[in-house]
Design an enzyme around this catalytic site. Sequence first.
Site, mmCIF file in Angstrom:
data_model
loop_
_atom_site.group_PDB
_atom_site.id
_atom_site.type_symbol
_atom_site.label_atom_id
_atom_site.label_comp_id
_atom_site.label_asym_id
_atom_site.label_seq_id
_atom_site.Cartn_x
_atom_site.Cartn_y
_atom_site.Cartn_z
ATOM 1 N N HIS A 1 -2.591 12.570 0.098
ATOM 2 C CA HIS A 1 -1.302 12.810 -0.554
ATOM 3 C C HIS A 1 -0.965 14.296 -0.588
ATOM 4 O O HIS A 1 -0.024 14.704 -1.258
ATOM 5 C CB HIS A 1 -1.320 12.278 -1.992
ATOM 6 C CG HIS A 1 -1.690 10.845 -2.099
ATOM 7 N ND1 HIS A 1 -2.957 10.424 -2.448
ATOM 8 C CD2 HIS A 1 -0.973 9.725 -1.888
ATOM 9 C CE1 HIS A 1 -2.999 9.104 -2.455
ATOM 10 N NE2 HIS A 1 -1.810 8.658 -2.115
ATOM 11 N N HIS B 1 1.241 5.958 4.585
ATOM 12 C CA HIS B 1 -0.071 6.074 5.224
ATOM 13 C C HIS B 1 -0.188 5.139 6.431
ATOM 14 O O HIS B 1 -1.284 4.841 6.880
ATOM 15 C CB HIS B 1 -1.176 5.744 4.223
ATOM 16 C CG HIS B 1 -1.129 6.555 2.978
ATOM 17 N ND1 HIS B 1 -1.169 7.933 2.996
ATOM 18 C CD2 HIS B 1 -1.033 6.195 1.667
ATOM 19 C CE1 HIS B 1 -1.108 8.383 1.745
ATOM 20 N NE2 HIS B 1 -1.017 7.348 0.931
ATOM 21 N N GLY C 1 0.240 3.170 -1.779
ATOM 22 C CA GLY C 1 1.522 3.794 -1.538
ATOM 23 C C GLY C 1 1.900 3.780 -0.069
ATOM 24 O O GLY C 1 1.037 3.838 0.812
ATOM 25 N N LYS D 1 -8.499 1.652 -2.641
ATOM 26 C CA LYS D 1 -8.830 3.063 -2.490
ATOM 27 C C LYS D 1 -8.933 3.702 -3.871
ATOM 28 O O LYS D 1 -8.164 3.371 -4.781
ATOM 29 C CB LYS D 1 -7.754 3.785 -1.668
ATOM 30 C CG LYS D 1 -7.566 3.223 -0.275
ATOM 31 C CD LYS D 1 -6.640 4.076 0.576
ATOM 32 C CE LYS D 1 -5.269 4.296 -0.023
ATOM 33 N NZ LYS D 1 -4.543 3.026 -0.295
ATOM 34 N N ASP E 1 -3.938 2.995 -8.189
ATOM 35 C CA ASP E 1 -4.383 1.813 -7.453
ATOM 36 C C ASP E 1 -5.456 1.062 -8.237
ATOM 37 O O ASP E 1 -5.427 -0.166 -8.349
ATOM 38 C CB ASP E 1 -4.942 2.212 -6.089
ATOM 39 C CG ASP E 1 -3.874 2.673 -5.105
ATOM 40 O OD1 ASP E 1 -2.712 2.798 -5.521
ATOM 41 O OD2 ASP E 1 -4.211 2.911 -3.938
#
Length: 330
Positions: free
Chosen positions: A218, A56, A53, A104, A109
């Site tokens: 997150h 980051h 996502g 990760k 993911d």
Amino acid sequence: MRMLINVPETVVADALRGMAAAHPDLTVDVENRVIVRRDAPVAGQVALVSGGGSGHEPLHGGFVGHGMLSAACPGEVFTSPVPDQMARAAAAVDSGAGVLFIVKNYTGDVLNFDMAAELAEDEGIQVAKVLVNDDVAVTDSLYTAGRRGTGATLFVEKIAGAAAAEGQPLERVEAIGRQVNENSRSFGVALSAVTTPAKGTPTFDLPPGELELGIGIHGEPGRERRAMMTSGEIADFAVHAILDDMTPRNPVLVLVNGMGATPLLELYGFNAEVQRVLAERGVTVARTLVGNYVTSLDMAGASVTLCQVDEDLLRLWDAPVKTPGLRWGM
């Protein structure tokens, strides 16, 4: 909502257009959301592909270039990229030596990279995978089964990327990536909540004067919430949590990582406390990296990652790298 954006719906696309303009040594496909080093595929080299996502940064797109990733796939903010992105990236960078996916440990993911591997293998691309799960704060969380993948992702991408740049075969690059992950542990602390562009308000409630110990990138809950602590007290808690989970027999790499809104003045001060605790525990430090590398949008806070290294891993860490987010030796 005070954000330097146009509208929430175009945040990722706008950032990719800006990245393309700033870094001509990258090929940025804004529509398909794939970032590739311009000289890919590199003959005879294993290609490294990662993604996750957005929010980051510089992870992952900022680590595309010589000595690290061959390609990265940004998803929407805090949302996994889709399998077609990863498969397209693998096809763009595969030289015939194979592709290593660095993933990760977040459920979306993991599932999407697994599907992407199947798509790539259907096209005759040999794929291996390293799963990063270094966070000692919690086991199982809002986004994960098992431990979360956090700061060690940088160590895996850098060290495995150096091995690939040397021309080492896929099996060896994969083994090195797994070794780095197994030798790494992380712990993060939040001093403020994160605000996503889509929501426009903090995603969780963290009252003034309190902090969250063991936060996820997150904003997932950590181990416990406490009244604000000093930098030294936070370092004691974080480093002891890591060393309770591993006993380094070799020197360690240290990453003192900002979560996005913590200035370097504070991070360097925090690093001084981290180094103090490591010295008190008899841990030898080989190298230290301080800065914002695996962030969470505008969250204030920091994480600590330790990776014990032998001479070969340290040599690969020191090898030249040239990416937007990390560069030395060139």
